[in-house]
Scaffold this motif. Structure first.
Motif, PDB file in Angstrom:
ATOM      1  N   PHE A 120     -25.712 -18.428 -13.420  1.00 62.89           N
ATOM      2  CA  PHE A 120     -26.311 -19.332 -12.440  1.00 62.89           C
ATOM      3  C   PHE A 120     -27.830 -19.170 -12.505  1.00 62.89           C
ATOM      4  O   PHE A 120     -28.344 -18.216 -13.073  1.00 62.89           O
ATOM      5  CB  PHE A 120     -25.799 -19.017 -11.024  1.00 62.89           C
ATOM      6  N   TRP A 121     -28.523 -20.133 -11.898  1.00 63.03           N
ATOM      7  CA  TRP A 121     -29.992 -20.128 -11.942  1.00 63.03           C
ATOM      8  C   TRP A 121     -30.537 -20.208 -10.529  1.00 63.03           C
ATOM      9  O   TRP A 121     -30.113 -21.052  -9.724  1.00 63.03           O
ATOM     10  CB  TRP A 121     -30.515 -21.308 -12.766  1.00 63.03           C
ATOM     11  N   GLY A 122     -31.508 -19.337 -10.238  1.00 62.95           N
ATOM     12  CA  GLY A 122     -32.109 -19.312  -8.913  1.00 62.95           C
ATOM     13  C   GLY A 122     -33.081 -20.443  -8.650  1.00 62.95           C
ATOM     14  O   GLY A 122     -33.550 -20.597  -7.525  1.00 62.95           O
ATOM     15  N   ASP A 123     -33.376 -21.268  -9.660  1.00 67.37           N
ATOM     16  CA  ASP A 123     -34.313 -22.382  -9.484  1.00 67.37           C
ATOM     17  C   ASP A 123     -33.697 -23.497  -8.643  1.00 67.37           C
ATOM     18  O   ASP A 123     -34.411 -24.278  -8.025  1.00 67.37           O
ATOM     19  CB  ASP A 123     -34.717 -22.955 -10.844  1.00 67.37           C
ATOM     20  N   ASP A 124     -32.384 -23.600  -8.672  1.00 58.66           N
ATOM     21  CA  ASP A 124     -31.671 -24.650  -7.958  1.00 58.66           C
ATOM     22  C   ASP A 124     -30.784 -24.043  -6.876  1.00 58.66           C
ATOM     23  O   ASP A 124     -30.454 -22.853  -6.932  1.00 58.66           O
ATOM     24  CB  ASP A 124     -30.804 -25.461  -8.936  1.00 58.66           C
ATOM     25  N   PRO A 125     -30.364 -24.834  -5.880  1.00 60.89           N
ATOM     26  CA  PRO A 125     -29.455 -24.309  -4.861  1.00 60.89           C
ATOM     27  C   PRO A 125     -28.190 -23.732  -5.506  1.00 60.89           C
ATOM     28  O   PRO A 125     -27.590 -24.359  -6.378  1.00 60.89           O
ATOM     29  CB  PRO A 125     -29.140 -25.540  -4.004  1.00 60.89           C
ATOM     30  N   LEU A 126     -27.807 -22.544  -5.086  1.00 59.70           N
ATOM     31  CA  LEU A 126     -26.626 -21.911  -5.666  1.00 59.70           C
ATOM     32  C   LEU A 126     -25.378 -22.672  -5.220  1.00 59.70           C
ATOM     33  O   LEU A 126     -25.177 -22.889  -4.025  1.00 59.70           O
ATOM     34  CB  LEU A 126     -26.552 -20.445  -5.225  1.00 59.70           C
ATOM     35  N   PRO A 127     -24.528 -23.074  -6.153  1.00 59.58           N
ATOM     36  CA  PRO A 127     -23.361 -23.896  -5.811  1.00 59.58           C
ATOM     37  C   PRO A 127     -22.273 -23.089  -5.107  1.00 59.58           C
ATOM     38  O   PRO A 127     -22.294 -21.853  -5.080  1.00 59.58           O
ATOM     39  CB  PRO A 127     -22.879 -24.383  -7.184  1.00 59.58           C
ATOM     40  N   SER A 128     -21.306 -23.805  -4.559  1.00 59.81           N
ATOM     41  CA  SER A 128     -20.202 -23.156  -3.845  1.00 59.81           C
ATOM     42  C   SER A 128     -19.423 -22.216  -4.773  1.00 59.81           C
ATOM     43  O   SER A 128     -18.892 -21.196  -4.328  1.00 59.81           O
ATOM     44  CB  SER A 128     -19.266 -24.208  -3.257  1.00 59.81           C
ATOM     45  N   ARG A 129     -19.384 -22.542  -6.061  1.00 61.19           N
ATOM     46  CA  ARG A 129     -18.658 -21.706  -7.017  1.00 61.19           C
ATOM     47  C   ARG A 129     -19.254 -20.298  -7.076  1.00 61.19           C
ATOM     48  O   ARG A 129     -18.539 -19.311  -7.244  1.00 61.19           O
ATOM     49  CB  ARG A 129     -18.708 -22.368  -8.406  1.00 61.19           C
ATOM     50  N   PHE A 130     -20.577 -20.201  -6.948  1.00 62.93           N
ATOM     51  CA  PHE A 130     -21.226 -18.893  -6.948  1.00 62.93           C
ATOM     52  C   PHE A 130     -20.745 -18.061  -5.768  1.00 62.93           C
ATOM     53  O   PHE A 130     -20.390 -16.884  -5.919  1.00 62.93           O
ATOM     54  CB  PHE A 130     -22.741 -19.073  -6.887  1.00 62.93           C
ATOM     55  N   TRP A 131     -20.733 -18.652  -4.595  1.00 66.08           N
ATOM     56  CA  TRP A 131     -20.320 -17.920  -3.395  1.00 66.08           C
ATOM     57  C   TRP A 131     -18.845 -17.544  -3.459  1.00 66.08           C
ATOM     58  O   TRP A 131     -18.444 -16.483  -2.967  1.00 66.08           O
ATOM     59  CB  TRP A 131     -20.627 -18.757  -2.155  1.00 66.08           C
ATOM     60  N   GLU A 132     -18.041 -18.400  -4.089  1.00 68.10           N
ATOM     61  CA  GLU A 132     -16.617 -18.079  -4.242  1.00 68.10           C
ATOM     62  C   GLU A 132     -16.431 -16.856  -5.137  1.00 68.10           C
ATOM     63  O   GLU A 132     -15.614 -15.985  -4.848  1.00 68.10           O
ATOM     64  CB  GLU A 132     -15.875 -19.279  -4.827  1.00 68.10           C
ATOM     65  N   HIS A 133     -17.186 -16.800  -6.231  1.00 67.01           N
ATOM     66  CA  HIS A 133     -17.112 -15.634  -7.116  1.00 67.01           C
ATOM     67  C   HIS A 133     -17.507 -14.356  -6.374  1.00 67.01           C
ATOM     68  O   HIS A 133     -16.960 -13.284  -6.616  1.00 67.01           O
ATOM     69  CB  HIS A 133     -18.028 -15.818  -8.323  1.00 67.01           C
ATOM     70  N   LEU A 134     -18.470 -14.477  -5.474  1.00 62.44           N
ATOM     71  CA  LEU A 134     -18.975 -13.315  -4.765  1.00 62.44           C
ATOM     72  C   LEU A 134     -18.022 -12.830  -3.671  1.00 62.44           C
ATOM     73  O   LEU A 134     -18.024 -11.642  -3.343  1.00 62.44           O
ATOM     74  CB  LEU A 134     -20.339 -13.638  -4.142  1.00 62.44           C
ATOM     75  N   THR A 135     -17.220 -13.746  -3.128  1.00 63.58           N
ATOM     76  CA  THR A 135     -16.447 -13.386  -1.936  1.00 63.58           C
ATOM     77  C   THR A 135     -14.931 -13.420  -2.111  1.00 63.58           C
ATOM     78  O   THR A 135     -14.229 -12.679  -1.414  1.00 63.58           O
ATOM     79  CB  THR A 135     -16.812 -14.334  -0.779  1.00 63.58           C
ATOM     80  N   LEU A 136     -14.418 -14.260  -3.017  1.00 64.84           N
ATOM     81  CA  LEU A 136     -12.971 -14.444  -3.105  1.00 64.84           C
ATOM     82  C   LEU A 136     -12.368 -13.634  -4.244  1.00 64.84           C
ATOM     83  O   LEU A 136     -12.882 -13.628  -5.355  1.00 64.84           O
ATOM     84  CB  LEU A 136     -12.634 -15.924  -3.303  1.00 64.84           C
ATOM     85  N   GLN A 137     -11.276 -12.958  -3.954  1.00 66.73           N
ATOM     86  CA  GLN A 137     -10.549 -12.207  -4.977  1.00 66.73           C
ATOM     87  C   GLN A 137      -9.317 -13.010  -5.368  1.00 66.73           C
ATOM     88  O   GLN A 137      -8.472 -13.311  -4.534  1.00 66.73           O
ATOM     89  CB  GLN A 137     -10.127 -10.826  -4.456  1.00 66.73           C
TER      90      GLN A 137
END
Length: 335
Positions: A49-66
């Motif tokens: 992912f790139w911090g230049d753009d808004p982080l997509p929902s997929r990023f947050w899912e990877h961080l939180t969902l098992q």
């Protein structure tokens, strides 16, 4: 030793960051397995992912969902220094309850000054940064200097199965910049020319790396000549066909625009007096609107490559045409 819950990589050289991440993932065997009893995969599944753009929902899912399958994921965030303060606050909160399936890497490509990285205050003061420092989860490097460059050349040559004939290492290293990506590219070239994997001293003559273009001089040249593009075309030639080189040039242009903006806004900038004088004149000529346009054009080209809308060559060509239009009016002021 257990792997870190997350890793903060702080270094201005993207190649060195990538090398560190690859080494870390290679040394750490994915743990556990799926909730359904399947064995753990042998390798990490990478997600960038790139911090230049808004982080997509997929990023947050990877961080939180098992997931049920329990796939071990390496989530790599490039240009994390550009994530807004609100985004970093959310990240810090989420990292307080880590996902066992995910190993996040946050890559801060920031310069070093007096031996310390220039990390934005809204990141440096976060709880996750303090915790990472306490746990030893921060990897930091100022990049290559002239002394470290020779050692790096040796290491990269060994990875490629290459060795140096007497005097060759010194001859090659003296022709290379302290830039890890450029060194890798030039060693790949030497590998093709080497005899049975041995680099002779005279092969240093085939290295044609040129110094980093002076973006300030290029901007001023284009402004003063009003349409003469030869210098720009020569500078952009180094980025043809290469994502990394294109991004490097765009980063230099963005950095120059930021510095001109600081000068125009009256902020202190540490530069030699003669350079400050020349850049002040250019900043005054461009005006805030013209400087903002430089920034906009660089980010537009960056986005075009990352989204796949343009190849690196197309993005650079479009950038060159847009810059020509920007400077075509009298005085080079932005429209």
């Amino acid at each position: 030793m257990a792997r870190p819950g997350f890793t903060i990589c702080v270094c201005p050289d993207r190649y060195l960051v990538r090398t560190h991440i690859e080494a870390a993932l290679g040394e750490s065997i994915p743990e556990g397995g799926s909730l359904l009893g399947a064995a753990a995969p042998a390798a990490w599944e990478r997600h960038a992912f790139w911090g230049d753009d808004p982080l997509p929902s997929r990023f947050w899912e990877h961080l939180t969902l098992q997931g049920l399958v329990g796939t071990p994921k390496a989530v790599i965030v490039h240009n994390a220094q550009n994530i807004p303060a609100d985004g970093w606050k959310k990240i810090s909160s989420v990292l307080g309850s880590p996902n066992a399936d995910t190993w996040p890497f946050f890559c801060l490509y920031v310069a070093f000054e007096r031996g310390k990285p220039k990390i934005p205050a809204h990141i440096a003061n976060l709880a996750c940064m303090r915790f990472a420092a306490e746990q030893g989860w921060v990897w930091s490097s100022p990049g290559l200097d002239e002394r470290g460059k020779t050692r790096f050349v040796q290491e990269e040559a060994q990875k490629r199965g290459l060795s140096f004939a007497p005097g060759a290492l010194e001859a090659v290293a003296s022709r290379l910049p302290p830039d890890a990506a450029a060194i890798g590219t030039e060693l790949d070239k030497l590998a093709l020319a080497a005899t049975r994997g041995v680099i002779a001293a005279d092969l240093a003559d085939i290295l044609d790396h040129e110094a980093e273009p002076d973006v300030f001089s290029l901007i001023r040249d284009l402004q003063q000549r009003r349409g003469s593009l030869s210098v720009w075309e020569q500078a952009l030639a180094s980025g043809r066909g290469s994502d990394s080189m294109a991004f490097a040039f765009l980063a230099m242009l963005t950095r120059e625009a930021r510095q001109l903006w600081q000068i125009a806004a009256g902020e202190p900038v540490r530069l030699p007096p003669q350079v400050i004088s020349a850049k002040t004149a250019l900043a005054r000529s461009l005006g805030l609107a013209g400087i903002a346009k430089l920034w906009h054009l660089a980010l537009e080209a960056d986005k075009g490559v990352k989204t796949g809308e343009r190849t690196p060559d197309q993005a650079l060509d479009n950038l060159l045409a847009s810059l020509s239009l920007l400077f075509s009016s009298s005085g080079g002021a932005g429209r």
